[in-house]
Design a protein around this motif. Structure first.
Motif, PDB file in Angstrom:
ATOM      1  N   TRP A 258      -5.104   2.860  -7.065  1.00 15.23           N
ATOM      2  CA  TRP A 258      -6.105   3.723  -6.423  1.00 15.23           C
ATOM      3  C   TRP A 258      -5.467   4.601  -5.351  1.00 15.23           C
ATOM      4  O   TRP A 258      -5.856   5.757  -5.154  1.00 15.23           O
TER       5      TRP A 258
ATOM      6  N   ARG B  32      -3.887   7.562  -6.952  1.00 17.16           N
ATOM      7  CA  ARG B  32      -4.911   8.551  -7.322  1.00 17.16           C
ATOM      8  C   ARG B  32      -5.320   9.376  -6.106  1.00 17.16           C
ATOM      9  O   ARG B  32      -5.449  10.603  -6.172  1.00 17.16           O
TER      10      ARG B  32
ATOM     11  N   VAL C 184      -7.007   3.977   0.773  1.00 21.04           N
ATOM     12  CA  VAL C 184      -8.163   3.524  -0.023  1.00 21.04           C
ATOM     13  C   VAL C 184      -8.894   2.377   0.653  1.00 21.04           C
ATOM     14  O   VAL C 184     -10.026   2.080   0.299  1.00 21.04           O
TER      15      VAL C 184
ATOM     16  N   LYS D 234     -13.295   2.717  -3.235  1.00 18.66           N
ATOM     17  CA  LYS D 234     -13.090   3.402  -4.515  1.00 18.66           C
ATOM     18  C   LYS D 234     -14.052   4.571  -4.667  1.00 18.66           C
ATOM     19  O   LYS D 234     -13.695   5.626  -5.195  1.00 18.66           O
TER      20      LYS D 234
END
Ligand code: F3S
Length: 419
Positions: free
Chosen positions: A100, A103, A51, A56
């Motif tokens: 993040w 994800r 990330v 993001k």
């Protein structure tokens, strides 16, 4: 660009929204570079495992691709992530980055991308054959694929490499074409290159002079190995942006100097001698007199063979208290290391064998410099030395051989090598 019926169907959305977007990206890139067609690919290495590099917004784009039917169409691996899930708290990775990253990990897994999280995908089975058209991101891997394996890839980034993974296609231009693969500058190597440090240093010299041209190395008679070449490729693409290389008499497209240069004269010839080597070493070893806070080995990620050597050098010794020592590997290499007792040797010595990540893939400045008080680093990698200094606002860096770096981890001070 001329597309096949299947590629046209992808572009028209018949394979779903993610495939459509991926094909649009590739078609646009192909148009920009004047590609006449797409080629099928069997091997892709995707750029952004972390990330830190996607941001993001980029992570949300990758999630969208996963939620809209994106599925890997070939052997597709991904670069290192921001976290080693076993050690992220120890490294003070902020919870937000962790969340993040999870994800992003879930999105890659949903799409069937092989979550190797490594910058050495060729060590985890992503190996094309000679002449094969492929798509690779990761600056250290690209010249390995072109130069060492003789496969064909352009320098790719995240949207393009992910798009190739999801369509199994790549636009044909640049280094995928015969006429663009010849070398155009010569590096006349006058000093023996044996150790990984020697090759990492040579690589940094090459990148500085070649910039984005294709170097042909003359005079290399020993020391060519996969481990040494990966150290060289990482160095080349820290000081430069070198997509390909030839070593006369050794790499697959360079049986002779004339063949490597396509029968043309080189644009430039650069001599790499002991003075040139010392100059690179001095540039990268910018620290003097600082205590060592952090030690990094395994940039690019180590092979099992390298790890065996590191374990031999560490066995029976202990990293000085207050020094954070990291050895970087992929999950696959670490699994073998666990079984062979190498992880235990490294950890008994007080070092961390990290998998899936590296200090440029987690927020080094934020986590290490601020939270852990890291102010200086020692490494045997010219790439890590370059980025540690650049990423952290000129962190003092000691750059030397693997032996020197391990000695420094144990003593906490740097012993200069012989001039
Ligand atoms: Fe790999 Fe990180 Fe080095 S991605 S090449 S270990 S800077």
């Amino acid at each position: 660009m001329k597309l096949t019926l299947e590629e046209t169907a992808m572009l028209n959305g018949e394979f779903g929204p993610a495939t459509q977007k991926a094909m649009r990206i590739l078609a646009s890139i192909g148009d920009i570079y004047g590609a006449e067609r797409m080629a099928k690919v069997e091997h892709v290495h995707v750029a952004s495992g972390t990330v830190i590099s996607t941001g993001k917004g980029g992570a949300q784009f990758i999630e969208w691709m996963a939620e809209n039917g994106g599925q890997a169409q070939c052997y597709a691996t991904v670069n290192p992530s921001a976290i080693d899930t076993n050690h992220w708290k120890r490294l003070r990775i902020p919870q937000d980055y962790y969340d993040w990253q999870i994800r992003l990990n879930n999105a890659y897994e949903k799409m069937g991308i092989i979550t190797a999280y490594s910058c050495t995908p060729y060590l985890v089975g992503n190996v094309p054959h000679f002449g094969e058209l492929m798509c690779s991101a990761e600056s250290s891997a690209i010249p390995m694929y072109n130069g060492y394996f003789g496969a064909r890839t352009n320098r790719q980034g995240n949207p393009s490499s992910l798009s190739s993974a999801l369509t199994g296609r790549v636009p044909v231009y640049g280094l995928l074409l015969d006429e663009n693969r010849f070398g155009n500058i010569v590096i006349d190597v006058k000093v023996p290159c044996r150790s990984e440090h020697d090759w990492a240093t040579l690589g940094y010299f090459i990148g500085k002079h070649a910039v984005s041209k294709i170097p042909v190395l003359l005079g290399v008679e020993e020391g060519v190995s996969l481990d040494n070449c990966k150290m060289m490729c990482a160095g080349m693409n820290s000081s430069g942006a070198v997509p390909h290389f030839h070593i006369v008499g050794i790499t697959p497209e360079a049986p002779t100097l004339s063949a490597a240069l396509g029968g043309k004269k080189p644009l430039e010839v650069h001599v790499y001698d002991s003075a040139a080597k010392r100059e690179v070493e001095r540039h990268l070893c910018n620290a003097a007199g600082e205590a060592i806070d952090m030690v990094v080995l395994g940039c690019p990620h180590v092979s099992v063979h390298q790890l065996q050597r590191i374990a031999r050098l560490l066995e029976g010794r202990h990293v000085k208290e207050g020094v954070l020592m990291e050895v970087l590997a992929s999950d696959a290499i670490k699994a073998v290391a666990d079984r062979q007792g190498l992880t235990k040797i490294v950890e008994d010595a007080g070092a961390l064998l990290l998998s899936r990540t590296c200090p440029t893939c987690y927020p080094l400045g934020e986590c290490m410099a601020v939270s852990l008080g890291i102010r200086s680093m020692a490494t045997d990698s010219s790439k890590m030395a370059h980025y540690a200094a650049a990423d952290s606002g000129r962190m003092p860096v000691y750059y030397g051989t693997t032996e020197q770096v391990i000695d420094a981890a144990v003593s906490g001070v740097w012993a200069a090598g012989e001039e």
